[in-house]
Motif scaffolding. Structure first.
Motif, PDB file in Angstrom:
ATOM      1  N   VAL A 132       0.838  -1.208   0.000  1.00 38.97           N
ATOM      2  CA  VAL A 132       0.000   0.000   0.000  1.00 38.97           C
ATOM      3  C   VAL A 132       0.872   1.258   0.000  1.00 38.97           C
ATOM      4  O   VAL A 132       0.613   2.225  -0.737  1.00 38.97           O
ATOM      5  N   THR A 133       1.931   1.246   0.809  1.00 41.46           N
ATOM      6  CA  THR A 133       2.827   2.404   0.864  1.00 41.46           C
ATOM      7  C   THR A 133       3.485   2.652  -0.487  1.00 41.46           C
ATOM      8  O   THR A 133       3.567   3.807  -0.946  1.00 41.46           O
ATOM      9  N   ASN A 134       3.947   1.589  -1.139  1.00 38.24           N
ATOM     10  CA  ASN A 134       4.596   1.752  -2.433  1.00 38.24           C
ATOM     11  C   ASN A 134       3.634   2.256  -3.498  1.00 38.24           C
ATOM     12  O   ASN A 134       4.033   3.026  -4.390  1.00 38.24           O
ATOM     13  N   ILE A 135       2.369   1.838  -3.419  1.00 37.55           N
ATOM     14  CA  ILE A 135       1.376   2.336  -4.379  1.00 37.55           C
ATOM     15  C   ILE A 135       1.219   3.845  -4.239  1.00 37.55           C
ATOM     16  O   ILE A 135       1.204   4.589  -5.235  1.00 37.55           O
ATOM     17  N   PHE A 136       1.111   4.331  -2.993  1.00 35.56           N
ATOM     18  CA  PHE A 136       0.970   5.771  -2.769  1.00 35.56           C
ATOM     19  C   PHE A 136       2.240   6.522  -3.167  1.00 35.56           C
ATOM     20  O   PHE A 136       2.173   7.670  -3.612  1.00 35.56           O
ATOM     21  N   LEU A 137       3.398   5.872  -3.009  1.00 36.47           N
ATOM     22  CA  LEU A 137       4.644   6.523  -3.405  1.00 36.47           C
ATOM     23  C   LEU A 137       4.773   6.619  -4.920  1.00 36.47           C
ATOM     24  O   LEU A 137       5.358   7.581  -5.444  1.00 36.47           O
ATOM     25  N   LEU A 138       4.227   5.629  -5.637  1.00 35.04           N
ATOM     26  CA  LEU A 138       4.326   5.621  -7.092  1.00 35.04           C
ATOM     27  C   LEU A 138       3.344   6.578  -7.755  1.00 35.04           C
ATOM     28  O   LEU A 138       3.563   7.012  -8.886  1.00 35.04           O
ATOM     29  N   LEU A 139       2.248   6.889  -7.056  1.00 33.01           N
ATOM     30  CA  LEU A 139       1.273   7.825  -7.628  1.00 33.01           C
ATOM     31  C   LEU A 139       1.893   9.210  -7.741  1.00 33.01           C
ATOM     32  O   LEU A 139       2.525   9.696  -6.809  1.00 33.01           O
ATOM     33  N   PRO A 140       1.752   9.887  -8.872  1.00 31.70           N
ATOM     34  CA  PRO A 140       2.309  11.246  -9.013  1.00 31.70           C
ATOM     35  C   PRO A 140       1.619  12.206  -8.054  1.00 31.70           C
ATOM     36  O   PRO A 140       0.388  12.319  -8.039  1.00 31.70           O
ATOM     37  N   GLY A 141       2.407  12.886  -7.225  1.00 34.50           N
ATOM     38  CA  GLY A 141       1.847  13.694  -6.140  1.00 34.50           C
ATOM     39  C   GLY A 141       0.989  14.848  -6.593  1.00 34.50           C
ATOM     40  O   GLY A 141      -0.166  14.990  -6.182  1.00 34.50           O
ATOM     41  N   LEU A 142       1.520  15.720  -7.465  1.00 30.05           N
ATOM     42  CA  LEU A 142       0.787  16.923  -7.860  1.00 30.05           C
ATOM     43  C   LEU A 142      -0.500  16.609  -8.621  1.00 30.05           C
ATOM     44  O   LEU A 142      -1.556  17.162  -8.303  1.00 30.05           O
ATOM     45  N   PRO A 143      -0.475  15.713  -9.631  1.00 28.37           N
ATOM     46  CA  PRO A 143      -1.743  15.371 -10.296  1.00 28.37           C
ATOM     47  C   PRO A 143      -2.782  14.787  -9.343  1.00 28.37           C
ATOM     48  O   PRO A 143      -3.978  15.096  -9.453  1.00 28.37           O
ATOM     49  N   LEU A 144      -2.330  13.933  -8.405  1.00 28.98           N
ATOM     50  CA  LEU A 144      -3.268  13.363  -7.441  1.00 28.98           C
ATOM     51  C   LEU A 144      -3.857  14.448  -6.549  1.00 28.98           C
ATOM     52  O   LEU A 144      -5.061  14.447  -6.259  1.00 28.98           O
ATOM     53  N   LEU A 145      -3.015  15.387  -6.116  1.00 29.51           N
ATOM     54  CA  LEU A 145      -3.510  16.515  -5.328  1.00 29.51           C
ATOM     55  C   LEU A 145      -4.571  17.292  -6.087  1.00 29.51           C
ATOM     56  O   LEU A 145      -5.632  17.642  -5.545  1.00 29.51           O
ATOM     57  N   ILE A 146      -4.299  17.574  -7.355  1.00 30.18           N
ATOM     58  CA  ILE A 146      -5.224  18.379  -8.164  1.00 30.18           C
ATOM     59  C   ILE A 146      -6.538  17.639  -8.381  1.00 30.18           C
ATOM     60  O   ILE A 146      -7.630  18.224  -8.262  1.00 30.18           O
ATOM     61  N   ILE A 147      -6.459  16.331  -8.670  1.00 27.32           N
ATOM     62  CA  ILE A 147      -7.681  15.557  -8.924  1.00 27.32           C
ATOM     63  C   ILE A 147      -8.549  15.478  -7.675  1.00 27.32           C
ATOM     64  O   ILE A 147      -9.765  15.711  -7.720  1.00 27.32           O
ATOM     65  N   LEU A 148      -7.927  15.149  -6.535  1.00 25.41           N
ATOM     66  CA  LEU A 148      -8.687  15.045  -5.293  1.00 25.41           C
ATOM     67  C   LEU A 148      -9.306  16.386  -4.901  1.00 25.41           C
ATOM     68  O   LEU A 148     -10.468  16.457  -4.503  1.00 25.41           O
ATOM     69  N   ALA A 149      -8.520  17.452  -5.016  1.00 23.85           N
ATOM     70  CA  ALA A 149      -9.027  18.771  -4.630  1.00 23.85           C
ATOM     71  C   ALA A 149     -10.124  19.254  -5.566  1.00 23.85           C
ATOM     72  O   ALA A 149     -11.041  19.980  -5.154  1.00 23.85           O
ATOM     73  N   ALA A 150     -10.061  18.855  -6.842  1.00 26.72           N
ATOM     74  CA  ALA A 150     -11.054  19.318  -7.809  1.00 26.72           C
ATOM     75  C   ALA A 150     -12.400  18.619  -7.627  1.00 26.72           C
ATOM     76  O   ALA A 150     -13.454  19.228  -7.863  1.00 26.72           O
ATOM     77  N   PHE A 151     -12.384  17.351  -7.201  1.00 25.17           N
ATOM     78  CA  PHE A 151     -13.628  16.586  -7.128  1.00 25.17           C
ATOM     79  C   PHE A 151     -14.249  16.566  -5.735  1.00 25.17           C
ATOM     80  O   PHE A 151     -15.426  16.219  -5.596  1.00 25.17           O
ATOM     81  N   LEU A 152     -13.493  16.932  -4.722  1.00 28.12           N
ATOM     82  CA  LEU A 152     -14.055  16.989  -3.371  1.00 28.12           C
ATOM     83  C   LEU A 152     -14.601  18.380  -3.087  1.00 28.12           C
ATOM     84  O   LEU A 152     -14.149  19.365  -3.689  1.00 28.12           O
ATOM     85  N   PRO A 153     -15.584  18.505  -2.194  1.00 28.09           N
ATOM     86  CA  PRO A 153     -16.137  19.836  -1.887  1.00 28.09           C
ATOM     87  C   PRO A 153     -15.072  20.745  -1.285  1.00 28.09           C
ATOM     88  O   PRO A 153     -14.251  20.301  -0.476  1.00 28.09           O
ATOM     89  N   PRO A 154     -15.044  22.021  -1.677  1.00 27.90           N
ATOM     90  CA  PRO A 154     -14.005  22.926  -1.170  1.00 27.90           C
ATOM     91  C   PRO A 154     -14.159  23.186   0.324  1.00 27.90           C
ATOM     92  O   PRO A 154     -15.248  23.144   0.876  1.00 27.90           O
ATOM     93  N   GLY A 155     -13.032  23.450   0.974  1.00 29.24           N
ATOM     94  CA  GLY A 155     -13.049  23.718   2.407  1.00 29.24           C
ATOM     95  C   GLY A 155     -11.726  23.326   3.037  1.00 29.24           C
ATOM     96  O   GLY A 155     -10.927  22.583   2.454  1.00 29.24           O
ATOM     97  N   THR A 156     -11.499  23.813   4.248  1.00 30.37           N
ATOM     98  CA  THR A 156     -10.249  23.530   4.949  1.00 30.37           C
ATOM     99  C   THR A 156     -10.097  22.041   5.239  1.00 30.37           C
ATOM    100  O   THR A 156      -9.012  21.474   5.112  1.00 30.37           O
TER     101      THR A 156
END
Length: 306
Positions: A132-156
């Motif tokens: 599981v750790t290696n899967i998260f390490l292999l995922l590209p950080g910035l694209p994953l950040l952008i995708i998650l932030a774009a599809f989840l409701p905005p907020g702190t």
């Protein structure tokens, strides 16, 4: 041979725990780098707490005094919308520091649990958690950040969740390696033989001997949290209604502060992010200098020359 002698001979000896040196916190107080970083962090925390007293009122209130240069009336000038930049900077510190330290604490806690469990239980648990750790390490950080932030409701809370999900894996790998080396020590084996519970062994025997690595991990996660939050909000993926250093940069860019030369609209927030990261890096380097034998010997040689 008496019964007492037989009992003494057959009873396994429990290895003594390794003697601990001077406490890490006490050593940090003797380090100029650490004290400089901690004083900077304390200053920013104090300013953030006192923001409602120093600049009362709504910091994002729009008025007619737009794009004013720094003056006695507005020490850091105003934005294109007439908002006081000093108020935005001080109030923005509250959100940015809260998100950064929350992300650091939660991501480090997740990394500690994963790292300790993988190192202590080994075999199937270690293989599964490492996968599981290696899967998260292999995922590209910035694209994953952008995708998650774009599809989840905005907020702190969304920003914190996104940053924790993308920020724990690297720390878990480091802590697993450290915990695995301690897992083979004699005092841990003695605790297993005496029937101590796994959770007690992990958090009372192994974790205290990883204090320096945990602190370094925490500081790195806080730096990541503050920088990543500012980056997400600068790209417009955060909640633009929340005042933070990232949203200050976002609105300064939207209002054309760079093109119009209104440097006072974006320099304060950018400088605050840089100074907080610098302060955390100083403390991080001081911890590494105290715990790393090579750096500690180099520091001792410098002190003898001085």
């Amino acid at each position: 041979m008496t019964a007492i002698d037989i009992a003494t001979a057959t009873t396994p000896t429990v290895p003594a725990r390794p003697s601990r040196r001077r406490g890490l916190l006490r050593q940090l107080t003797d380090s100029k780098k650490a004290m400089t970083g901690l004083m900077l962090l304390a200053l920013f925390a104090l300013l953030a707490l006192l923001a409602p007293v120093l600049v009362p009122g709504e910091p994002s209130l729009i008025n007619s005094t737009g794009s004013q240069v720094p003056s006695a009336a507005h020490w850091l000038g105003t934005t294109a919308k007439g908002q006081d930049v000093l108020a935005l900077t001080l109030w923005g510190a509250r959100s940015s520091l809260f998100v950064g330290f929350t992300v650091g604490l939660v991501a480090t806690a997740v990394a500690i649990v994963v790292g300790l469990a993988a190192a202590y239980f080994g075999r199937i648990v270690d293989d599964a958690l490492t996968l599981v750790t290696n899967i998260f390490l292999l995922l590209p950080g910035l694209p994953l950040l952008i995708i998650l932030a774009a599809f989840l409701p905005p907020g702190t809370s969304t920003v914190i969740l996104v940053l924790v999900v993308t920020g724990w894996a690297g720390s878990a790998r480091v802590l697993r390696a450290q915990a695995k080396s301690i897992r083979g020590k004699d005092f841990v084996a003695a605790a297993v033989v005496t029937g101590e519970r796994p959770l007690r062994i992990m958090f009372r025997e192994i974790l205290p001997n990883m204090a320096s690595v945990v602190m370094t991990t925490l500081l790195g996660c806080v730096i990541f949290g503050i920088g990543a939050q500012a980056g997400l909000e600068f790209l417009g993926l955060g909640d633009s209604s929340v005042v933070s250093w990232g949203t200050n940069l976002y609105w300064a860019s939207n209002d054309g502060a760079l093109m119009t030369g209104a440097w006072w609209a974006f320099v304060p927030s950018g400088l605050c992010i840089a100074l907080v990261a610098f302060a955390l890096a100083l403390v991080n380097y001081a911890v590494d200098e105290i715990t790393n034998p090579r750096l500690r010997n180099r520091r001792a040689r410098r002190e003898r020359r001085g």
